[in-house]
Write a protein that holds these residues in place. Sequence first.
Motif, short mmCIF file in Angstrom:
data_model
loop_
_atom_site.label_atom_id
_atom_site.label_comp_id
_atom_site.label_asym_id
_atom_site.label_seq_id
_atom_site.Cartn_x
_atom_site.Cartn_y
_atom_site.Cartn_z
N UNK A 7 -4.54 -16.71 8.79
CA UNK A 7 -4.31 -15.59 7.88
C UNK A 7 -2.85 -15.21 7.96
N UNK A 8 -2.20 -15.13 6.81
CA UNK A 8 -0.82 -14.63 6.74
C UNK A 8 -0.89 -13.23 6.17
N UNK A 9 -0.43 -12.26 6.92
CA UNK A 9 -0.51 -10.87 6.46
C UNK A 9 0.46 -10.61 5.32
N UNK A 10 0.29 -9.47 4.68
CA UNK A 10 1.29 -9.00 3.74
C UNK A 10 2.60 -8.72 4.45
N UNK A 11 3.67 -8.54 3.70
CA UNK A 11 5.01 -8.41 4.26
C UNK A 11 5.16 -7.18 5.15
N UNK A 12 5.81 -7.39 6.29
CA UNK A 12 6.14 -6.30 7.22
C UNK A 12 7.65 -6.19 7.30
N UNK A 13 8.19 -4.99 7.07
CA UNK A 13 9.64 -4.83 7.08
C UNK A 13 10.19 -4.86 8.50
N UNK A 14 11.40 -5.44 8.62
CA UNK A 14 12.05 -5.58 9.93
C UNK A 14 13.04 -4.45 10.21
N UNK A 52 -3.46 -16.27 1.83
CA UNK A 52 -2.09 -16.04 1.36
C UNK A 52 -1.66 -14.60 1.61
N UNK A 53 -0.38 -14.38 1.90
CA UNK A 53 0.10 -13.00 2.07
C UNK A 53 0.04 -12.24 0.76
N UNK A 54 -0.56 -11.06 0.80
CA UNK A 54 -0.67 -10.22 -0.40
C UNK A 54 -0.42 -8.77 -0.03
N UNK A 55 0.30 -8.08 -0.88
CA UNK A 55 0.53 -6.65 -0.69
C UNK A 55 -0.77 -5.89 -0.93
N UNK A 56 -1.08 -4.94 -0.05
CA UNK A 56 -2.27 -4.13 -0.24
C UNK A 56 -2.00 -2.63 -0.13
N UNK A 57 -0.84 -2.24 0.41
CA UNK A 57 -0.47 -0.83 0.56
C UNK A 57 -1.51 -0.03 1.33
N UNK A 59 -1.55 -28.28 2.89
CA UNK A 59 -2.46 -27.16 3.15
C UNK A 59 -2.52 -26.29 1.90
N UNK A 60 -3.53 -25.41 1.86
CA UNK A 60 -3.79 -24.59 0.69
C UNK A 60 -3.83 -23.12 1.08
N UNK A 61 -3.08 -22.29 0.37
CA UNK A 61 -3.16 -20.85 0.56
C UNK A 61 -3.97 -20.24 -0.58
N UNK A 62 -4.83 -19.30 -0.23
CA UNK A 62 -5.74 -18.68 -1.20
C UNK A 62 -5.44 -17.19 -1.23
N UNK A 63 -5.16 -16.66 -2.41
CA UNK A 63 -4.78 -15.27 -2.55
C UNK A 63 -5.88 -14.41 -3.13
N UNK A 64 -5.78 -14.15 -4.43
CA UNK A 64 -6.69 -13.19 -5.05
C UNK A 64 -8.16 -13.58 -4.93
N UNK A 92 -4.62 -2.81 -6.65
CA UNK A 92 -4.97 -4.08 -7.28
C UNK A 92 -5.16 -3.90 -8.78
N UNK A 93 -5.74 -2.78 -9.18
CA UNK A 93 -5.91 -2.52 -10.61
C UNK A 93 -4.56 -2.56 -11.33
N UNK A 94 -3.58 -1.84 -10.76
CA UNK A 94 -2.27 -1.82 -11.37
C UNK A 94 -1.60 -3.18 -11.36
N UNK A 95 -1.74 -3.90 -10.26
CA UNK A 95 -1.12 -5.22 -10.12
C UNK A 95 -1.69 -6.23 -11.11
N UNK A 96 -3.02 -6.30 -11.18
CA UNK A 96 -3.65 -7.29 -12.04
C UNK A 96 -3.47 -6.96 -13.51
N UNK A 97 -3.59 -5.70 -13.84
CA UNK A 97 -3.39 -5.32 -15.25
C UNK A 97 -1.95 -5.56 -15.69
#
Length: 378
Positions: free
Chosen positions: A54-61, A23-28, A311-316, A358-363
């Motif tokens: 694999x679907x990457x995290x978002x890329x700005x256009x 799944x696409x996930x932001x990672x910075x 189909x199934x997307x898997x993230x965290x 990820x710490x900030x996101x999950x918390x």
Amino acid sequence: MTEFTEPLHFKSGVTLRKRLFMSPMTTQQSFYNGTVTRDEIDYYTNRAGGVGAVITGAANVQDGGKGWPGELSIADDLYLPELRALAKGIQSKGAKAIIQIFHGGRMTNKATLSGVQTVSASAVPAERPDAETPRAMTVDEIHATTAAFGEATRRAIAAGFDGIELHGANTYLIQQFFSPHSNRRTDEYGGSLENRYRFIKELLASVFAAVDKYADRPFIVGYRISPEEFETPGIRFADTLWLIDQLREQPLDYLHLSLNNYTRKSQDPNYQDQSMLSYVHAELDGRMPLIGVGGVRNRAAVTGVLASADAVAIGQQLLFDPTFAQKLLLGKDDTIVSAPFTDLIDTADLNVPIREFVRGMINARAARIAAYRASHNK
């Protein structure tokens, strides 16, 4: 019953060997200007084994569509060398490489945009803390943005990706044009469902024109969608089903329903007989594959998603357990990481930037869930 090990055939001519997606996930993890880093390439490559794509995290256009620091960019040809390396890294593990493209719209800020005001369909801020009021886009800017999605598609083809995913979910610009909360326009892009769909329709035309002109091989075009909004006014589930009826007439390869839990039901009392995933699958009526996502951490969840999706997307789970898909394929379920994600942040094999993000996101997510439960258990 569909098995995740079965191939998935798309109308574009691309075939996936398995029905598992990262799944696409932001990672910075990108450089400040949006260039892909070596760490980012390794991150995706290490998780590509065993999945079909694999679907990457978002890329700005566009530069003005940057949503956060450390974000991928596909807004200029100068990014092509590193984007090629990213696609090759994913493909080296046997997975198809799909890059998600988007524009942040009002869901960004001046600090991220180096002092430039955010833009959206209308000058209406998001309902979140410290939200900035965007500037309403002119018609010329709308046309420039839909053209930018076409140019981003051209770059994805040139970089060797197997496809793109249009990020029409999670309250970003594509969704903002369809939402009656963020779109209060009185011209041809606002008002009725048909008018609020116009931006999406023109964007799709730009993307498919680029595919027709530049693709020298079968090329995937998918679309990610959020099923409803909580704001008033906002997108309701019935609106989403209307949108799906429009999208299924397009030459899209798949629809990806963005959910935090694949079993989630609508807030609309008229849609309580089954999950939103099941309703959407029925609405598509076999016209295109549906990807389900949300809370997939084991084989039972994979099977549960496939009961209502193709189909199934898997993230965290893949974030913390990079070989999760391979463990499923080999029957090594007893080695699957099952601890709460909050307990894994400090022990997982993550570099410092992604660990702290990820710490900030999950918390923050855990805090939101706790607050929601507290307010509903009074």
